[in-house]
Design a protein around this motif. Sequence first.
Motif, PDB file in Angstrom:
ATOM      1  N   ALA A  71       0.930  -1.427  -0.007  1.00 44.08           N
ATOM      2  CA  ALA A  71      -0.037  -0.044  -0.086  1.00 44.08           C
ATOM      3  C   ALA A  71       0.932   1.310  -0.030  1.00 44.08           C
ATOM      4  O   ALA A  71       1.970   1.362   0.582  1.00 44.08           O
ATOM      5  CB  ALA A  71      -0.845  -0.117   1.158  1.00 44.08           C
ATOM      6  N   HIS A  72       0.266   2.266  -0.573  1.00 46.68           N
ATOM      7  CA  HIS A  72       0.993   3.690  -0.265  1.00 46.68           C
ATOM      8  C   HIS A  72       0.027   4.558   0.158  1.00 46.68           C
ATOM      9  O   HIS A  72      -1.270   4.048   0.405  1.00 46.68           O
ATOM     10  CB  HIS A  72       1.331   4.291  -1.757  1.00 46.68           C
ATOM     11  CG  HIS A  72       0.224   4.286  -2.827  1.00 46.68           C
ATOM     12  ND1 HIS A  72      -0.261   3.241  -3.480  1.00 46.68           N
ATOM     13  CD2 HIS A  72      -0.587   5.422  -3.053  1.00 46.68           C
ATOM     14  CE1 HIS A  72      -1.353   3.747  -4.292  1.00 46.68           C
ATOM     15  NE2 HIS A  72      -1.440   5.272  -3.854  1.00 46.68           N
ATOM     16  N   GLU A 275       5.804   1.118 -18.351  1.00 45.39           N
ATOM     17  CA  GLU A 275       6.528   2.249 -18.233  1.00 45.39           C
ATOM     18  C   GLU A 275       7.956   1.573 -17.337  1.00 45.39           C
ATOM     19  O   GLU A 275       7.831   0.955 -16.488  1.00 45.39           O
ATOM     20  CB  GLU A 275       5.998   3.421 -17.459  1.00 45.39           C
ATOM     21  CG  GLU A 275       6.940   4.617 -17.506  1.00 45.39           C
ATOM     22  CD  GLU A 275       6.302   5.743 -16.571  1.00 45.39           C
ATOM     23  OE1 GLU A 275       6.947   6.528 -16.360  1.00 45.39           O
ATOM     24  OE2 GLU A 275       5.264   5.385 -15.816  1.00 45.39           O
ATOM     25  N   LYS A 276       9.031   2.157 -17.757  1.00 45.00           N
ATOM     26  CA  LYS A 276      10.203   1.682 -17.062  1.00 45.00           C
ATOM     27  C   LYS A 276      10.571   2.544 -15.875  1.00 45.00           C
ATOM     28  O   LYS A 276      11.345   3.475 -15.683  1.00 45.00           O
ATOM     29  CB  LYS A 276      11.468   2.044 -17.963  1.00 45.00           C
ATOM     30  CG  LYS A 276      11.468   1.112 -19.151  1.00 45.00           C
ATOM     31  CD  LYS A 276      12.644   1.456 -20.104  1.00 45.00           C
ATOM     32  CE  LYS A 276      12.791   0.235 -21.239  1.00 45.00           C
ATOM     33  NZ  LYS A 276      13.783   0.393 -22.048  1.00 45.00           N
ATOM     34  N   LEU A 277       9.798   2.155 -14.767  1.00 42.32           N
ATOM     35  CA  LEU A 277       9.928   2.730 -13.589  1.00 42.32           C
ATOM     36  C   LEU A 277       9.942   1.711 -12.510  1.00 42.32           C
ATOM     37  O   LEU A 277       9.058   0.772 -12.427  1.00 42.32           O
ATOM     38  CB  LEU A 277       8.542   3.578 -13.254  1.00 42.32           C
ATOM     39  CG  LEU A 277       8.448   4.592 -12.151  1.00 42.32           C
ATOM     40  CD1 LEU A 277       9.574   5.728 -12.470  1.00 42.32           C
ATOM     41  CD2 LEU A 277       7.273   5.039 -12.102  1.00 42.32           C
ATOM     42  N   GLY A 278      10.860   1.603 -11.736  1.00 40.01           N
ATOM     43  CA  GLY A 278      10.694   0.770 -10.217  1.00 40.01           C
ATOM     44  C   GLY A 278       9.744   0.734  -9.546  1.00 40.01           C
ATOM     45  O   GLY A 278       9.302   1.646  -9.141  1.00 40.01           O
ATOM     46  N   VAL A 279       8.920  -0.140  -9.456  1.00 35.94           N
ATOM     47  CA  VAL A 279       7.768  -0.310  -8.671  1.00 35.94           C
ATOM     48  C   VAL A 279       7.806  -0.708  -7.234  1.00 35.94           C
ATOM     49  O   VAL A 279       8.614  -1.520  -6.892  1.00 35.94           O
ATOM     50  CB  VAL A 279       6.682  -1.165  -9.308  1.00 35.94           C
ATOM     51  CG1 VAL A 279       6.119  -0.552 -10.692  1.00 35.94           C
ATOM     52  CG2 VAL A 279       6.951  -2.634  -9.486  1.00 35.94           C
ATOM     53  N   ILE A 280       6.939  -0.180  -6.478  1.00 38.17           N
ATOM     54  CA  ILE A 280       6.912  -0.562  -5.061  1.00 38.17           C
ATOM     55  C   ILE A 280       6.128  -1.927  -4.907  1.00 38.17           C
ATOM     56  O   ILE A 280       5.407  -2.286  -5.514  1.00 38.17           O
ATOM     57  CB  ILE A 280       6.566   0.431  -4.004  1.00 38.17           C
ATOM     58  CG1 ILE A 280       4.990   0.861  -4.216  1.00 38.17           C
ATOM     59  CG2 ILE A 280       7.227   1.631  -4.216  1.00 38.17           C
ATOM     60  CD1 ILE A 280       4.438   1.681  -3.347  1.00 38.17           C
ATOM     61  N   GLY A 281       6.523  -2.701  -3.777  1.00 37.27           N
ATOM     62  CA  GLY A 281       6.054  -3.999  -3.367  1.00 37.27           C
ATOM     63  C   GLY A 281       6.903  -4.638  -2.421  1.00 37.27           C
ATOM     64  O   GLY A 281       7.716  -4.087  -2.122  1.00 37.27           O
ATOM     65  N   TYR A 282       6.079  -5.714  -1.840  1.00 41.55           N
ATOM     66  CA  TYR A 282       6.978  -6.482  -1.000  1.00 41.55           C
ATOM     67  C   TYR A 282       7.705  -7.555  -1.756  1.00 41.55           C
ATOM     68  O   TYR A 282       7.263  -8.002  -2.837  1.00 41.55           O
ATOM     69  CB  TYR A 282       5.990  -7.395  -0.313  1.00 41.55           C
ATOM     70  CG  TYR A 282       5.173  -6.893   1.146  1.00 41.55           C
ATOM     71  CD1 TYR A 282       5.909  -6.372   2.238  1.00 41.55           C
ATOM     72  CD2 TYR A 282       3.811  -6.380   1.000  1.00 41.55           C
ATOM     73  CE1 TYR A 282       5.064  -5.753   3.185  1.00 41.55           C
ATOM     74  CE2 TYR A 282       3.106  -5.683   1.805  1.00 41.55           C
ATOM     75  CZ  TYR A 282       3.788  -5.285   2.943  1.00 41.55           C
ATOM     76  OH  TYR A 282       3.225  -4.760   4.042  1.00 41.55           O
ATOM     77  N   VAL A 283       9.290  -7.593  -1.382  1.00 43.43           N
ATOM     78  CA  VAL A 283      10.008  -8.339  -2.101  1.00 43.43           C
ATOM     79  C   VAL A 283      10.394  -9.525  -1.021  1.00 43.43           C
ATOM     80  O   VAL A 283      11.097  -9.008  -0.130  1.00 43.43           O
ATOM     81  CB  VAL A 283      11.452  -7.632  -2.506  1.00 43.43           C
ATOM     82  CG1 VAL A 283      12.197  -8.618  -3.410  1.00 43.43           C
ATOM     83  CG2 VAL A 283      11.148  -6.326  -3.473  1.00 43.43           C
TER      84      VAL A 283
END
Length: 467
Positions: A71-72, A275-283
Amino acid sequence: MSAIFDSRIIEQWKARGQDHLFDYWDERAPEMKQALLDDLQTLENDVYELLRQQLKQQLDDKGQRHIEPIAHIPEREWRGDARARAMGEDLLAAGKVAFLTVAGGQGSRLGFEGPKGCFPISPIREATLFQILAEKILAARNRLNRPLFWYIMTSDMNFEETRRFLESNGYFGLREQEVSFFTQGLFPSLSAQGQLLLAEDGRLFQNPNGHGGTIAALRDSGCIDHMRENGVEELFFFQVDNPLVRIPDYPFLGGHVQRGSQMSTKVVEKAYPEEKLGVIGYVNGKPGVIEYSDISEKNQKARDDRGNLLYSHGSIAVHIFNVDFLDSHSGRLPLHVARKQIQSWKPEPGGGVVQQREAVKFEMFIFDALADAENPLFFETTREEEFAPLKNKTGPDSIDTCRQGMINLYARWLEANGVTVPMRDGKPVHRIEISPTFAWDAQSLRESLKQRRSTTVNRIDEDILLT
Ligand code: UTP
């Protein structure tokens, strides 16, 4: 160094299968040999072993990672928060916040001779990235009427040029004692077989260790001590190549502290799934950023029941760190691997030859520290308002798009103040520049325009510079 000590270093590295570094050793100039021995001596054994292990792992399994959405905080929930705004302003006014710019990268995609921060980017003055960032801090400093500290991270390769550039430009109005420079560490590149490589000057082939090198470098350079001595509790982090960065952002600062976060990051909605953007998430169960090259096509396009992208938001590399968190962190972050073509030197009888070859480059990324922070938070923001990175010469994230991003933002500020801005194909017809010391948003523009009644602007019919 003594000859015995030198030969011990040579034996050590030969024992690790790096004999090739010493081919035709006796034919090399003494200074060249000494420089290589110095590099080898400073290269920590465990770092070299970690790089080799990482290389093997990547070659074996391509580093599979399990990811899940995270979530953001939507912008509408924090941007207008009056209490957070007041808290952010108080923190700055009390000297509890400092600024950090990472400027140690090689800027290879831009292909500009010299540090990227020296690139002239603003639409009319052609002010450099460093000037614009310095003026943003200066504007905040003048408003708050107190010194603010700015730390600039460079690499060994661009330290001197960067320092000289700011010094010879009088730190663009900031005081010398407010600006500190420090250098990040280096990692050697390896061949696919794990061998160290030589650079054209006969030294080890090394590259800056990534913006993730910030944490260890801040501590090793004494910057963390300096922050503590000066009562700095939070560090506002941004990259040298985003002239739209919002400095300072009171509700962001206040929200980060109010919500008890050790590391907060700004995110924007992706423009489109690919889109070439690093996405947020659980890694693997921990909060983080997944680089666009590491996400599968399926995950890139995955949607929830309501049709929204599961991985919809990406980092714009603007963070706030709690200083205690930085101080307690080991400085070690996961290693990321990239293949690239390099010019490497091969010793030969009677000299040597420079050859192009493939090498593996290692870097640490600062956003991986999210996994180690308590209560890391992602604050959504509006891309057009604060993100126009300069990465490439042409195409996306290029000189043109970066400059246009500045013009568009200034046009919106003018329009918000009742000024007519003629447009063609969705862009302002004329070039517009507003210096950060004149205004830093639509509201401050209103005040500055009011103060300068003699230069009232109603409509933009030619290029305009407000400074
Ligand atoms: P990038 O990853 O975009 O790299 O850096 P770059 O060096 O600017 O450009 P390319 O990839 O070679 O074309 C993002 C930010 O991180 C800093 C850069 O200076 C930039 O502000 N950075 C990057 C460092 O400070 N150190 C590094 O080792 C790498």
